[in-house]
Design an enzyme around this catalytic site. Structure first.
Site, PDB file in Angstrom:
ATOM      1  N   SER A   1       0.849  -1.206   0.000  1.00 36.09           N
ATOM      2  CA  SER A   1       0.000   0.000   0.000  1.00 36.09           C
ATOM      3  C   SER A   1       0.875   1.243   0.000  1.00 36.09           C
ATOM      4  O   SER A   1       2.037   1.184   0.418  1.00 36.09           O
ATOM      5  CB  SER A   1      -0.866   0.003   1.266  1.00 36.09           C
ATOM      6  OG  SER A   1      -1.462   1.278   1.469  1.00 36.09           O
TER       7      SER A   1
ATOM      8  N   TYR B   1      -2.144  -1.118  10.548  1.00 35.24           N
ATOM      9  CA  TYR B   1      -2.269  -1.509   9.139  1.00 35.24           C
ATOM     10  C   TYR B   1      -1.042  -1.058   8.344  1.00 35.24           C
ATOM     11  O   TYR B   1      -0.441  -1.844   7.599  1.00 35.24           O
ATOM     12  CB  TYR B   1      -3.538  -0.873   8.564  1.00 35.24           C
ATOM     13  CG  TYR B   1      -3.694  -1.017   7.063  1.00 35.24           C
ATOM     14  CD1 TYR B   1      -4.215  -2.181   6.516  1.00 35.24           C
ATOM     15  CD2 TYR B   1      -3.352   0.023   6.197  1.00 35.24           C
ATOM     16  CE1 TYR B   1      -4.369  -2.313   5.136  1.00 35.24           C
ATOM     17  CE2 TYR B   1      -3.502  -0.098   4.831  1.00 35.24           C
ATOM     18  CZ  TYR B   1      -4.018  -1.267   4.294  1.00 35.24           C
ATOM     19  OH  TYR B   1      -4.162  -1.392   2.939  1.00 35.24           O
TER      20      TYR B   1
HETATM   21  P1  NAD Z   1     -11.655  -5.988  -0.054  1.00 34.70           P
HETATM   22  O1  NAD Z   1     -12.390  -5.853   1.215  1.00 34.70           O
HETATM   23  O2  NAD Z   1     -12.441  -6.115  -1.301  1.00 34.70           O
HETATM   24  O3  NAD Z   1     -10.649  -7.215   0.001  1.00 34.70           O
HETATM   25  C1  NAD Z   1     -10.056  -7.688   1.189  1.00 34.70           C
HETATM   26  C2  NAD Z   1     -10.351  -9.162   1.277  1.00 34.70           C
HETATM   27  O4  NAD Z   1      -9.583  -9.735   2.343  1.00 34.70           O
HETATM   28  C3  NAD Z   1     -11.798  -9.485   1.628  1.00 34.70           C
HETATM   29  O5  NAD Z   1     -12.599  -9.584   0.481  1.00 34.70           O
HETATM   30  C4  NAD Z   1     -11.670 -10.810   2.360  1.00 34.70           C
HETATM   31  O6  NAD Z   1     -12.007 -11.889   1.507  1.00 34.70           O
HETATM   32  C5  NAD Z   1     -10.188 -10.924   2.699  1.00 34.70           C
HETATM   33  N1  NAD Z   1     -10.002 -11.183   4.133  1.00 34.70           N
HETATM   34  C6  NAD Z   1      -9.911 -10.278   5.133  1.00 34.70           C
HETATM   35  N2  NAD Z   1      -9.763 -10.921   6.300  1.00 34.70           N
HETATM   36  C7  NAD Z   1      -9.749 -12.251   6.037  1.00 34.70           C
HETATM   37  C8  NAD Z   1      -9.636 -13.417   6.829  1.00 34.70           C
HETATM   38  N3  NAD Z   1      -9.464 -13.342   8.161  1.00 34.70           N
HETATM   39  N4  NAD Z   1      -9.682 -14.629   6.223  1.00 34.70           N
HETATM   40  C9  NAD Z   1      -9.855 -14.718   4.875  1.00 34.70           C
HETATM   41  N5  NAD Z   1      -9.964 -13.642   4.067  1.00 34.70           N
HETATM   42  C10 NAD Z   1      -9.901 -12.423   4.652  1.00 34.70           C
HETATM   43  O7  NAD Z   1     -10.693  -4.717  -0.135  1.00 34.70           O
HETATM   44  P2  NAD Z   1      -9.442  -4.357  -1.060  1.00 34.70           P
HETATM   45  O8  NAD Z   1      -9.242  -2.909  -0.831  1.00 34.70           O
HETATM   46  O9  NAD Z   1      -9.591  -4.867  -2.413  1.00 34.70           O
HETATM   47  O10 NAD Z   1      -8.250  -5.104  -0.328  1.00 34.70           O
HETATM   48  C11 NAD Z   1      -7.356  -5.949  -0.993  1.00 34.70           C
HETATM   49  C12 NAD Z   1      -5.937  -5.605  -0.574  1.00 34.70           C
HETATM   50  O11 NAD Z   1      -5.624  -4.318  -1.076  1.00 34.70           O
HETATM   51  C13 NAD Z   1      -5.707  -5.556   0.930  1.00 34.70           C
HETATM   52  O12 NAD Z   1      -4.494  -6.191   1.232  1.00 34.70           O
HETATM   53  C14 NAD Z   1      -5.601  -4.083   1.203  1.00 34.70           C
HETATM   54  O13 NAD Z   1      -4.801  -3.817   2.328  1.00 34.70           O
HETATM   55  C15 NAD Z   1      -4.942  -3.605  -0.069  1.00 34.70           C
HETATM   56  N6  NAD Z   1      -5.051  -2.183  -0.333  1.00 34.70           N
HETATM   57  C16 NAD Z   1      -6.257  -1.607  -0.530  1.00 34.70           C
HETATM   58  C17 NAD Z   1      -6.321  -0.244  -0.753  1.00 34.70           C
HETATM   59  C18 NAD Z   1      -7.628   0.441  -0.972  1.00 34.70           C
HETATM   60  O14 NAD Z   1      -7.668   1.670  -0.982  1.00 34.70           O
HETATM   61  N7  NAD Z   1      -8.714  -0.265  -1.160  1.00 34.70           N
HETATM   62  C19 NAD Z   1      -5.148   0.518  -0.797  1.00 34.70           C
HETATM   63  C20 NAD Z   1      -3.938  -0.108  -0.602  1.00 34.70           C
HETATM   64  C21 NAD Z   1      -3.883  -1.454  -0.374  1.00 34.70           C
END
Ligand code: NAD
Ligand code: MG
Length: 336
Positions: A228, A241
């Site tokens: 991130s 985080y």
């Molecule tokens: P999202 O909520 O769509 O995806 C996160 C997924 O993590 C969930 O769908 C879930 O299936 C899984 N998860 C969480 N806890 C879990 C557990 N205990 N067991 C099994 N599965 C679990 O959101 P996203 O933003 O697409 O996140 C995906 C990645 O992107 C993450 O690592 C997040 O930190 C990273 N990220 C997101 C952003 C943003 O702005 N959305 C920015 C930087 C990084």
């Protein structure tokens, strides 16, 4: 072999157009306006990126964690109706954690349209989102494997990899993408169980899943981890985080040095603000959700469809000299 008996002709058609019948019948994302829908898929037309997708203000929309993409307004665009494959991952076998929604879902859809069989992991509460992704992978003519369960458990992580290997007939792409993010105004407000939850999900699970996967991965395989912008520029409300995301970037670089001895490449993606369930389920205050993405030079959040190509590129053989890198995509602000 794909498990759903889709004919070769149909497979070619679907890969060529990037529009499975199921994709076409699923509710079109509000965000996928005509211009945006074709742009994320690789259409060469010139379009102003600022206006491709919705901009803040957004409606406050609290959802209980882990949330569903299908309940967000506007609905995120994961490339359902837009991503067009060109055979970059033909015959590959990929496991994407958190593949039900958000960035992982966009990567899973893109991988399938590029010709890969795809296993997705998710939490049981996310079954409605996951079902849609499974259908989309199958309508691209590829084998889809659904693996619900909680990755905070080491034994489940080992089972997850074993079932992915069994269901796919091998494993040569691993995307560690599942993540936990909860906003806390102060370090004094982060209870130990929350701290533990964040580290278990973001770091321990990545460590366990990667460890279980490596023995199955042949030379040429690729690991892509999701870091991130918070790794480089931590938000004050995301201390626990942000430190995990810095660790993920660091782990990816260190593991890359190790794994090249096996011919396995390891890279990370560092997204900026993307419109996903993570943000509306406690990842941000609702006040921050309303103006989400506004602080970037682009003035809007990214849609998952806009970052899927990075996962494709890092996984594909075209990136044969790319390992130990962190690829940023954050609307103009942040590192790397
Ligand atoms: P999202 O909520 O769509 O995806 C996160 C997924 O993590 C969930 O769908 C879930 O299936 C899984 N998860 C969480 N806890 C879990 C557990 N205990 N067991 C099994 N599965 C679990 O959101 P996203 O933003 O697409 O996140 C995906 C990645 O992107 C993450 O690592 C997040 O930190 C990273 N990220 C997101 C952003 C943003 O702005 N959305 C920015 C930087 C990084
Ligand atoms: Mg989800």
């Amino acid at each position: 072999m794909p498990s759903d008996n889709v004919s070769e002709t149909r497979r070619k058609f679907v890969q060529g157009t990037g529009m499975g019948l199921v994709a076409a019948t699923l509710a079109a994302p509000v965000a996928a306006q005509e211009s945006a829908a074709s742009s994320a898929g690789g259409d060469a037309a010139l379009r102003d990126p600022r206006n491709l997708y919705p901009r803040p203000p957004f409606a406050a929309q609290p959802q209980p964690w882990p949330g569903l993409a299908g309940r967000m307004t506007p609905r995120p665009d994961h490339g359902e109706t837009s991503y067009r494959g060109s055979g970059k991952l033909t015959g590959r076998k990929a496991l994407v954690t958190g593949g039900d929604s958000g960035i992982g879902r966009a990567a899973a859809i893109a991988f399938a349209r590029e010709g890969a069989d795809v296993a997705i992991s998710y939490l049981p509460q996310e079954e409605p989102d996951a079902r849609e992704v499974i259908q989309l992978i199958r309508s691209a003519g590829r084998n889809a494997v659904a693996l619900p369960g909680d990755i905070r458990d080491e034994r489940f992580c080992q089972e997850l990899v074993a079932k992915a290997v069994q269901g796919l007939g091998g494993l040569d792409i691993l995307v560690n993408n599942a993540g936990r993010q909860q906003s806390h105004a102060s370090i004094l407000d982060i209870p130990t169980d929350q701290f533990d939850w964040t580290l278990k999900t973001n770091l321990y699970a990545m460590f366990w899943i990667t460890k279980a996967a490596i023995p199955h991965m042949p030379p040429g395989a690729a690991i892509v981890n999701t870091s991130s912008v918070n790794a480089y520029d931590p938000s004050a409300n995301l201390l626990d985080y942000a430190m995990t995301k810095a660790a993920i970037a660091n782990f990816s670089k260190g593991l890359a040095k190790q794994m090249i001895s096996r011919g396995i490449r390891v890279n990370a993606v560092a997204p900026g603000p993307f419109w996903t369930p993570l943000q509306v389920t406690g990842g941000q205050t609702q006040e921050n959700v309303e103006k989400f993405g506004q602080q970037t030079p682009m003035g809007r959040p990214g849609q998952p469809a806009e970052i899927a190509h990075v996962y494709v590129e890092l996984a594909s053989a075209q990136s044969s000299y790319v390992t130990g890198q962190v690829y940023g995509e954050s609307g103009g602000a942040g590192n790397p």
